[in-house]
Design a protein around this motif. Structure first.
Motif, PDB file in Angstrom:
ATOM      1  N   CYS B  42       0.884  -1.170   0.000  1.00 34.19           N
ATOM      2  CA  CYS B  42       0.000   0.000   0.000  1.00 34.19           C
ATOM      3  C   CYS B  42       0.910   1.204   0.000  1.00 34.19           C
ATOM      4  CB  CYS B  42      -0.857  -0.013   1.279  1.00 34.19           C
ATOM      5  SG  CYS B  42      -1.869   1.468   1.506  1.00 34.19           S
ATOM      6  N   THR B  43       0.500   2.289  -0.654  1.00 36.21           N
ATOM      7  CA  THR B  43       1.367   3.478  -0.595  1.00 36.21           C
ATOM      8  C   THR B  43       1.428   4.014   0.830  1.00 36.21           C
ATOM      9  OG1 THR B  43      -0.510   4.767  -1.367  1.00 36.21           O
ATOM     10  CG2 THR B  43       1.198   4.238  -2.992  1.00 36.21           C
ATOM     11  N   GLY B  44       0.464   3.573   1.651  1.00 40.33           N
ATOM     12  CA  GLY B  44       0.506   3.937   3.073  1.00 40.33           C
ATOM     13  C   GLY B  44       1.744   3.399   3.761  1.00 40.33           C
ATOM     14  N   GLY B  70     -10.326   7.357  -2.091  1.00 41.32           N
ATOM     15  CA  GLY B  70     -11.544   6.632  -1.746  1.00 41.32           C
ATOM     16  C   GLY B  70     -11.510   5.176  -2.150  1.00 41.32           C
ATOM     17  N   ASP B  71     -10.497   4.784  -2.899  1.00 46.83           N
ATOM     18  CA  ASP B  71     -10.432   3.414  -3.406  1.00 46.83           C
ATOM     19  C   ASP B  71      -9.385   2.566  -2.702  1.00 46.83           C
ATOM     20  OD1 ASP B  71     -12.396   3.248  -5.173  1.00 46.83           O
ATOM     21  OD2 ASP B  71     -11.166   3.131  -6.986  1.00 46.83           O
ATOM     22  N   CYS B  72      -8.752   3.132  -1.680  1.00 41.52           N
ATOM     23  CA  CYS B  72      -7.650   2.394  -1.047  1.00 41.52           C
ATOM     24  C   CYS B  72      -8.181   1.119  -0.420  1.00 41.52           C
ATOM     25  CB  CYS B  72      -6.976   3.264   0.010  1.00 41.52           C
ATOM     26  SG  CYS B  72      -5.723   2.368   0.947  1.00 41.52           S
ATOM     27  N   HIS B  73      -7.464   0.051  -0.664  1.00 43.40           N
ATOM     28  CA  HIS B  73      -7.819  -1.250  -0.101  1.00 43.40           C
ATOM     29  C   HIS B  73      -7.740  -1.205   1.421  1.00 43.40           C
ATOM     30  CE1 HIS B  73      -8.361  -5.540  -0.698  1.00 43.40           C
ATOM     31  NE2 HIS B  73      -7.493  -5.746   0.263  1.00 43.40           N
ATOM     32  N   ASP B  76      -7.429   4.400   3.842  1.00 47.75           N
ATOM     33  CA  ASP B  76      -6.882   5.722   3.525  1.00 47.75           C
ATOM     34  C   ASP B  76      -5.360   5.723   3.439  1.00 47.75           C
ATOM     35  OD1 ASP B  76      -6.680   5.253   6.164  1.00 47.75           O
ATOM     36  OD2 ASP B  76      -7.974   6.886   6.813  1.00 47.75           O
ATOM     37  N   GLY B  77      -4.784   4.591   3.076  1.00 41.11           N
ATOM     38  CA  GLY B  77      -3.327   4.526   2.918  1.00 41.11           C
ATOM     39  C   GLY B  77      -2.837   5.520   1.889  1.00 41.11           C
TER      40      GLY B  77
END
Lengths: 1505, 143
Positions: B42-44, B70-73, B76-77
């Motif tokens: 995840c970019t998080g 809004g689409d982060c798996h 909010d990552g």
């Protein structure tokens, strides 16, 4: 049935009832959901899909409403999951034929259609599609793009294997005795691929040069193009290829590999014999050909004159055959074939064809000098013998041979050549143009004459007596059949030579006496003597060269079977259907401009003066330009042209054009039908011009236009001119709510809204108008979504139906006429019109339903039974998704899970009886070892190797530190390579593996299994994506691609060096469920889980079960049973179920734990507190009717809610019921969100009143009547019974006044634009359903979210509609959103299925890619606790943090989702995400930047892992 | 561009951006080879420190590619990633390195074209900026 099937389906001694397998029919999103839910619960699943890949309609979508999630992002991981699931067998290209047996033990007969590509062998590299010459409109792109005949449905398709589309055998191939795949080489010629074309021709025909010139070409006779204008010049095209090859240098033919010890002798070097020799030598046999004449070729050489078939051309074909390794012995007549057998040949083929001795002419005077048979004449000339013919020659006979003889006589210098025909020229067995060509050469044609006798003087011919023929035939005194002659018509024709055609026969008279009577079996061509085969005997002779070639193929196959000891009789050949295109279909193509009339290109002829003076070839070949133009006239009847380009391109040998359909049978305990829908075929609504006007598209086409991966890469371009439109109109209800569809398709309003929003996002300047009747935004978040479209994006909704649609012929814009709500007529121009097509059940699905014997309605939608919304009329067969009623994705997914639960409950005794688990050897402990890396670099056919120097990359990999093994593979993912990796790991003692190939998203699990098979932990694996991220995207710069591939490998090696094994531990779970809420949802979920074999604690706060169901009295019509009867039935079942513990009047106090291990304390009715241990929780706390004071509610006794009205209806007699009733819909909070059920309930109650009191006057005041799906029928029925519907505008809601006893309702009719007033006896308000207070309370306890309206928030709107983001907690019923009873029950079953996935296991895996806290660095700052989206981290008092402070963060591995957000945010760097540690990630970057070798990190055990 | 041998590391999340890059390949779209994609869950997971170390190690640009808002798996990552990227840009500004060397992009897995556009844009901007000046420092500084 194959041997494998026999093994699989022989009676199983351990066979138990029920069968622990389920068949799911339909591989769309619902089918995939059902398959996964069942397979995870311990059932074997057969997922049957009629297309070549699963994914269904959802895979075509760009975005999904109302969240605008990318459809592919959502579905793609699930595709991979289904494709790799050990217990899901995906059966693509498969149809269900029929089902026998009963619930618990069905036998399903399947038709497995040929894919022509072996799914096991195909690695999906796509090299085949690159070379396929056939392009057709792509159905996945809704015809907006072309795709090849060999194709993958879409990029992410599962299975990734390609498939070939065949309509059948092309008529040209079917007509050819030798089965020449003409469409194949024509398609290649059209692309200028002549060498490949020649290769294809030679697949079926070793004499392309000959057949390109002298074939009687039955292919052209059956060419479909003749139905349009003229047949394709197939023969001329074949010749072009040969000529081209000759002119530009032919490819050298290499000797065929000698793979078999046997020798075959072929007697006769004609077309049949040489073809047989050609085939046999290619099969690996040794072959010698014996020829009596000094030259090979047989009739091709001695029967056909050089001006039609130049000798060099023939020799070219023969040379290629000999080059394969065929030994030729000329001047070697054979008289005793058995001598050859004795000599050591294992088989002898007598292919002697036409006998060389002449038969009698049967004419008086035939013995005179100067009489010669045409065959002998031609042979002599062809062999170079001198033949004296004089000046005047008469040729008698009208076949090709006679024509040839006449032409040759002319060329030999005869000044006067007569050709005597016994019939009119039109009846000859020669083409009219052939006759005309001869005539043009100055040969006199005498039609309708026959020779009576040869006139001779002194034993020498001087002429022939001719006579005119009459009608009919007679037999002369010698027994010859002759035409009747007209008496007195005889006359004399002077001639120096008479050339007569005589019947030519095949015989074996040249053999020694004992063998002359050898006959061949017509099927096997075997003679009475074993090992001797005969072609060209009396019965099996061939009339045409191509027939002889066909015979040669046949005898070669027969000899092969004989030599292999197989039965000589060939196995019954599968009859491939012939591809037919109807006249009508062609006419439509011509009309639609898809096909233009174009005459065929005829070859040019040699100038006349050159013809008669030489033996130069008369017919000249086509030019390259002509050939390509002519080839492009081919209609590609078969779709796949069978050119075999794919076969040659495929590196794994996966393609098999000979595959045939097979029937198979599978035994299953239950069947779930999820066949999905078909979009309404908009061309049937002619008024909208779809198919005629290019700028009228369907919503699915528009969806593809919007898709970033679609034909226009997401730009909205109109089909006619590729320009971006300015104004777009959506027309709703096309194929819904009309005369032929009495239902609403439920999704169109929302998908049109979605498409409008996306289009506006792509092109904000667009003017988009949606023409609709009602805006049916009836489900969770839909209404807010539509409001956003209107307010934020400026999408305009117009409530009207379009009355006319025309096209402006110049601009191809569309002119719409419509009447607005105020009755004014408008005419507007739009650049693009999108038809919102509805849902239908396709004819094949209807037929399937009928074959299965389940009840369908007149539209083909499936009926389901009462109390079980997903079960069909046939027990054990379930139906889900739009097959039941039009519906959207979440509801289909819910039903799929629900059906899985129902099937699982029925089959629970057989759980895990047919499933398998993969067994791996114990893992080797590699922690103490120095890193030993193996690198496997993939060529991926030409996909990588075509652009990246794979050997250089491999060599480079070998030079990297810690790499002890590097190799390249043609396809690293092929079955044998996968095993090979395992072997290399063992042999070389590898402890890390890097595969440099494609994407880890699709292929990592596959390679990780290779590691596990070798006893390596799967986390010791890394991939370098040198295909998708390198060779494919840098194909225009090969050196850069190679350099980058090396860098990517270097990075992968750097990370791999630091990889550590990750232990996955198994955490035991509590196999029990807690269900909160005793309404229909809770009851159904509890029963479903209990039936499936799990203990359930059911908690209800009220002293009795039933929830809102206790207030429902009026059933939804259409044969529904009484709600209260259902409730009694459910209550009895709950109370008597041994696995359900019921706690009435109980409350949840607190809960702790996580997925698999929760502990919840409840307070019972008597105040006692008990603790319940459970593995999952289902929250089903329901909703309640809103009771506000809007519209004077509570201020007047005659103002009721719908629920109160329903109570009144059930408790009153007809006379007591009111006469005048008004209903107001969308009351209170429903002005802000749609409560979904109110419209239906209002319709239901209105109809109930009408039924009880037909004279009652009912007026319904509504905003949008959201009678979705089949509820539309209630709406129609209500209107037909006289219920009045008046639409009010949200800004002008009705006003209610109470004066004394009377009620007045004033409102503004938004449609008729006028005020009106009602004085009802009873006013009924549709109060929406709102969440119960418990919902928020429980949400806080279980740490699960609620949405803005207070309903439970699901994990994913489309794909996880009953899951919470928190693992192990699920929702059901109206606490998620208001629902009708059957929807509630389906959702409760779905929640049960999701819960059962966890409960059916003994343990749950934990660990792997999870975050781990290094407690001694943790300061307990709570950053991780706050940032984790799943509420996993907590501060544990048992841990000691930094500086010895008590308390540090703890992250439970069994619930950590592994996103790593905590690790990134932790200010103390106390958290590492395993497998993505800082050290590993940094090593990659360092490896990238430092091109030397010093970058590679030293292996450090302490670096963490 | 190749002569300069620029290196841009692109951190891509496995749910959207990495898959979009995969699709770009399947569609045979072209973008500059300077882009080297590193897969993240995840970019998080993008760590400010990780990005700074990458620049310190000498990469010329850091591209971060995550799901659409809004689409982060993981809910909010991608939002957290953007916050960190903006923070990184501030840090770069402060230390005198061009903030454009770190950039964030959002796309869905079907948006191959957007990935290519982002990669191209990133590469062109880094080309305009030239080499990361930190690159030429001796490696010992990291020890």
């Amino acid at each position: 049935m194959s041997a494998m099937d026999a093994v699989q389906f022989s009676p199983n001694p351990s066979h138990t009832f029920p069968v622990g397998a389920v068949m799911v029919v339909g591989g769309g999103i619902a089918g995939m959901q059902a398959a996964l839910d069942l397979a995870d619960q311990g059932f074997k699943v057969y997922l049957v899909e009629q297309k070549s890949a699963i994914g269904g309609h959802m895979a075509q979508l760009d975005k999904t409403f109302p969240t605008n999630d990318c459809a592919m992002c959502s579905i793609s991981p699930r595709l991979v999951e289904v494709g790799r699931h050990l217990n899901i067998e995906v059966l693509t290209d498969t149809e269900v034929l029929d089902v026998s047996g009963e619930a618990g033990d069905f036998s399903v007969r399947l038709l497995r259609k040929p894919r022509y590509v072996d799914v096991q062998k195909c690695v999906g590299c796509g090299d085949c599609a690159q070379v396929c010459p056939v392009s057709i409109p792509d159905p996945y792109e809704e015809g907006l793009k072309q795709r090849k005949a060999i194709y993958r449905l879409y990029s992410q398709a599962v299975p990734a294997a390609f498939a070939i589309e065949k309509r059948g055998v092309a008529p040209c191939r079917d007509a050819c005795p030798a089965g020449q795949r003409a469409q194949g080489y024509i398609s290649l010629i059209a692309q200028g691929r002549y060498r490949e074309a020649l290769r294809v021709i030679k697949e079926d025909n070793p004499f392309p040069s000959v057949c390109g010139r002298t074939c009687h070409h039955p292919c052209e006779g059956s060419c479909t193009r003749a139905l349009v204008d003229q047949p394709v010049s197939i023969m001329a095209l074949k010749r072009f290829v040969v000529d081209y090859a000759l002119a530009y240098g032919r490819e050298k033919v290499d000797p065929a590999a000698r793979t078999r010890p046997e020798w075959v002798a072929v007697v006769g070097a004609g077309p049949a014999g040489l073809t047989a020799a050609h085939d046999l030598v290619r099969m690996g046999y040794g072959v010698t050909v014996y020829e009596a004449l000094p030259v090979p070729g047989g009739m091709m050489r001695v029967g056909i004159p050089a001006h039609r078939l130049p000798k060099g051309v023939l020799q070219q074909d023969i040379d290629d055959i000999l080059a394969l390794g065929v030994i030729l012995k000329t001047n070697t007549p054979i008289k005793d074939p058995t001598a050859l057998l004795k000599q050591g040949y294992h088989a002898v083929c007598l292919a002697t064809g036409i006998a060389s001795s002449d038969h009698s002419l049967g004419l008086e005077g035939e013995d005179a000098q100067g009489v010669i048979s045409a065959a002998t004449f031609l042979r002599k000339v062809n062999l170079g013998d001198v033949v004296h013919i004089g000046d005047r020659v008469a040729v008698i006979g009208g076949g090709i041979t006679a024509l040839d003889a006449a032409a040759v006589a002319r060329r030999l210098g005869a000044s006067e050549v007569h050709l005597v025909l016994d019939r009119p020229r039109g009846e000859l067995p020669a083409y009219s143009w052939e006759v005309a060509a001869v005539e043009a050469e100055g040969i006199h044609i005498r039609e309708g004459m026959t020779a009576v006798r040869i006139l001779a003087e002194a034993g020498k011919v001087v002429g022939v007596e001719l006579a005119k023929t009459g009608k009919g035939m007679t037999t002369d005194i010698r027994g010859h059949r002759r035409p009747v002659i007209i008496p007195g018509s005889e006359f004399r024709l002077d001639a120096d030579t008479v050339i007569a055609t005589v019947g030519q026969f095949s015989d074996l008279d040249f053999l020694d006496a004992p063998y002359r009577e050898l006959t061949a079996d017509p099927k096997t061509l075997a003679s009475q003597i074993p090992g001797i085969f005969v072609v060209g005997g009396r019965k099996t002779g061939a009339a045409f060269i191509v027939d002889a070639i066909a015979l040669g193929h046949r005898v070669a196959r027969s000899i092969h079977r004989y030599l292999q000891g197989e039965p000589l009789e060939p196995p019954a050949a599968h009859a491939f259907p012939v591809a037919k295109i109807s006249r009508q279909e062609l006419a439509e193509k011509v009309k639609g401009g898809e096909l233009q009339l174009r005459p065929r290109v005829e070859p040019t002829l040699l100038p006349m003066q050159e013809r008669v003076t030489s033996f130069r070839e008369v017919v000249l070949g086509l030019t390259e330009h002509q050939a390509r133009a002519e080839a492009s006239r081919c209609l590609q009847c078969g779709v796949c042209s069978e050119c075999l380009a794919c076969v040659y391109a495929c590196g794994t040998g996966a393609i098999d054009h000979e595959m045939v359909a097979q029937e198979e049978t599978r035994r299953v305990g239950a069947i779930i039908l999820a066949p999905g829908y078909q979009a309404y075929r908009a061309e049937l609504s002619e008024e909208y011009g779809y198919g005629r006007y290019p700028n009228v598209v369907t919503a699915l086409q528009f969806e593809r236009l919007l898709s970033a991966s679609g034909p226009s890469m997401g730009r909205v371009l109109r089909p006619s001119d590729g320009k971006t439109p300015q104004r777009i109109a959506f027309l709703q209800c096309v194929g819904s709510r009309d005369q032929s569809h009495d239902y609403c398709s439920a999704v169109c309003c929302m998908y049109a809204t979605k498409e409008a929003i996306i289009a506006k996002e792509h092109h904000p300047e667009l003017d988009i108008q949606v023409f609709l009747m009602d805006l049916r935004a009836f489900s969770k978040g839909y209404w807010a979504y539509a409001e956003r479209a209107r307010q934020q994006y400026g999408v305009q909704y117009r409530r009207c139906r379009v009355s006319a649609l025309r096209q402006d012929p110049l601009s191809q814009d569309l002119i719409l006429e419509y009447q607005d709500e105020q009755g004014e007529r408008h005419k507007e121009v739009f650049n693009l019109v999108v038809l919102s097509v509805g849902m239908e059940v396709s004819e094949p699905v209807r037929q399937l339903g009928r074959r299965l014997g389940i009840e369908l309605d007149e539209y083909g939608f499936c009926h389901t039974v009462q109390f079980n919304p997903v079960e069909t009329s046939r027990p054990g067969i379930y139906a889900v998704g739009p097959f039941r009623e039009p519906k959207d994705i979440p509801e289909s997914v819910v039903e799929a899970s629900g059906a899985a639960a129902a099937a699982a409950a029925r089959l629970s005794a057989a759980r895990f009886s047919l499933t398998t688990t993969r067994q791996f050897p114990p893992e080797r402990d590699v922690r103490g070892e120095p890193p030993r890396l193996g690198v496997f670099v993939c060529h991926c056919g030409s996909n990588i190797a075509g652009f990246v120097d794979v050997p250089a990359v491999t060599e480079y990999a070998a030079s990297l530190p810690n790499v002890v093994h590097a190799e390249s593979n043609l396809y690293t993912c092929s079955q044998d390579s996968i095993q090979h990796i395992t072997e290399v790991i063992r042999e070389r003692g590898l402890n890390r593996v890097v595969v440099a190939s494609c994407s880890p998203l699709t292929h990592a699990p596959l390679f990780q299994d290779s590691l596990r098979a070798a006893g390596l932990n799967p986390y010791l694996f890394e991939m370098a994506n040198i295909r998708n991220h390198c060779s494919w995207v840098h194909s225009d710069d090969c050196p850069a691609a190679t350099r980058k591939a090396q860098e990517l490998v270097r990075m992968a090696v750097a990370r791999a060096t630091l990889l550590q094994p990750q232990a996955t531990v198994q955490v035991s779970i509590q196999r029990a469920a807690l269900v909160v809420g005793g309404g229909p949802a809770g009851i159904t979920a509890a029963l479903s889980l209990a039936d499936a074999g799990f203990s359930v604690s059911l908690i209800e706060k009220e002293p009795q079960l039933g929830g809102n169901l206790r207030q429902i009295f009026v059933p939804l019509p259409e044969g529904a049973s009484q709600p209260q009867e259902l409730l009694r039935h459910l209550v009895v079942r709950v109370r008597s179920h041994e696995r359900i513990t019921l706690h009435l009047g109980a409350q949840v106090l607190r809960t702790s734990g996580f997925r698999g291990n929760f502990s919840t304390t409840i307070q019972l009715a008597d105040g006692q507190q008990i603790e319940i241990a459970h593995g999952v929780a289902i929250l089903a706390t329901g909703a309640q009717e809103y009771r506000g004071n809007e519209y004077g509610y509570r201020s007047h006794p005659d103002i009721l809610t719908q629920s109160e009205f329903e109570g009144l209806l059930s408790s009153s007699t007809g006379e007591q019921l009111p006469q005048r009733v008004a209903m107001i819909l969308c009351v209170g909070p429903a002005e802000r969100f749609c409560s979904r059920i109110c419209c239906t309930v209002a319709l239901k109650n209105a109809l109930a009143l009408k039924q009880r009191k037909p004279e009652a006057e009912i007026v319904v005041l509504y905003r949008d009547l959201r009678a979705y799906g089949f509820k539309e029928r209630l709406y129609t029925q209500a209107r037909s019974l006289g219920v009045t519907f008046i639409r009010y505008h949200p800004e002008q809601p009705p006003v209610v006044e109470t004066q004394g006893d009377g009620l007045t309702v004033r409102a503004w009719d938004a449609s008729l634009k006028r005020a009106f007033e009602l004085r009802p006896q009873l006013l009924v308000l549709s109060m929406p359903a709102v969440p119960s207070p418990e919902t928020r309370h429980l949400a806080a306890l279980f740490k699960v979210p609620v949405d803005a309206d207070g309903f439970f928030q699901e994990a994913h709107v489309k794909l996880r509609p009953v899951d919470f983001a928190t693992d192990g907690v699920f929702m059901a019923g109206s606490a998620h959103y208001p629902k009708l009873l059957d929807e509630t029950m389906a959702q409760a079953q779905a929640a049960a299925a999701r819960a059962a996935r966890l409960l059916s296991r003994d343990t749950l895996p934990a660990g792997g890619r999870v975050a781990v806290v290094e407690a001694e660095r943790c300061t307990g700052c709570l950053t991780c606790v706050r940032i984790c989206p799943f509420n996993v981290p907590r501060i544990s008092a048992e841990l000691t943090g930094a500086g010895g402070i008590l308390g540090a963060a703890y992250i439970e591995p069994s619930v950590c989702q592994g996103c790593g957000q905590c690790a990134a945010e932790c200010p103390a760097k106390a958290i590492q995400l395993m497998h993505y540690t800082d050290a590993q990630l940094q090593a990659m970057v360092r490896a990238l930047v430092r091109s030397g070798l010093e970058f590679i990190p030293v292996h450090r055990l302490s670096s963490g892992g | 561009m190749a002569e300069q041998n620029l290196q841009i590391v692109a951190y891509a999340c496995e749910h959207c951006a990495y898959a979009a890059a995969d699709l770009a390949g399947a569609l045979r779209m072209q973008y500059p080879p300077e882009i080297k994609i590193v897969l993240l869950p995840c970019t998080g997971k993008l760590d400010v420190l990780l990005a700074l170390q990458a620049l310190e190690d000498g990469v010329d640009g850091v591209m971060v590619a995550g799901c659409l808002p809004g689409d982060c798996h993981y809910q909010d990552g991608n939002v957290n990633a953007r916050r960190r990227v903006e923070h990184l840009q501030q840090i770069l500004q402060q230390i005198g390195l061009q903030p454009q060397r770190v950039q964030m992009f959002n796309m869905s897995s079907a948006m191959a074209g957007q990935f290519v556009a982002a990669a191209t844009q990133m590469a062109e901007q880094i080309l305009a900026l030239g080499h990361n000046p930190l690159r030429d420092l001796p490696p010992e500084r990291n020890l």
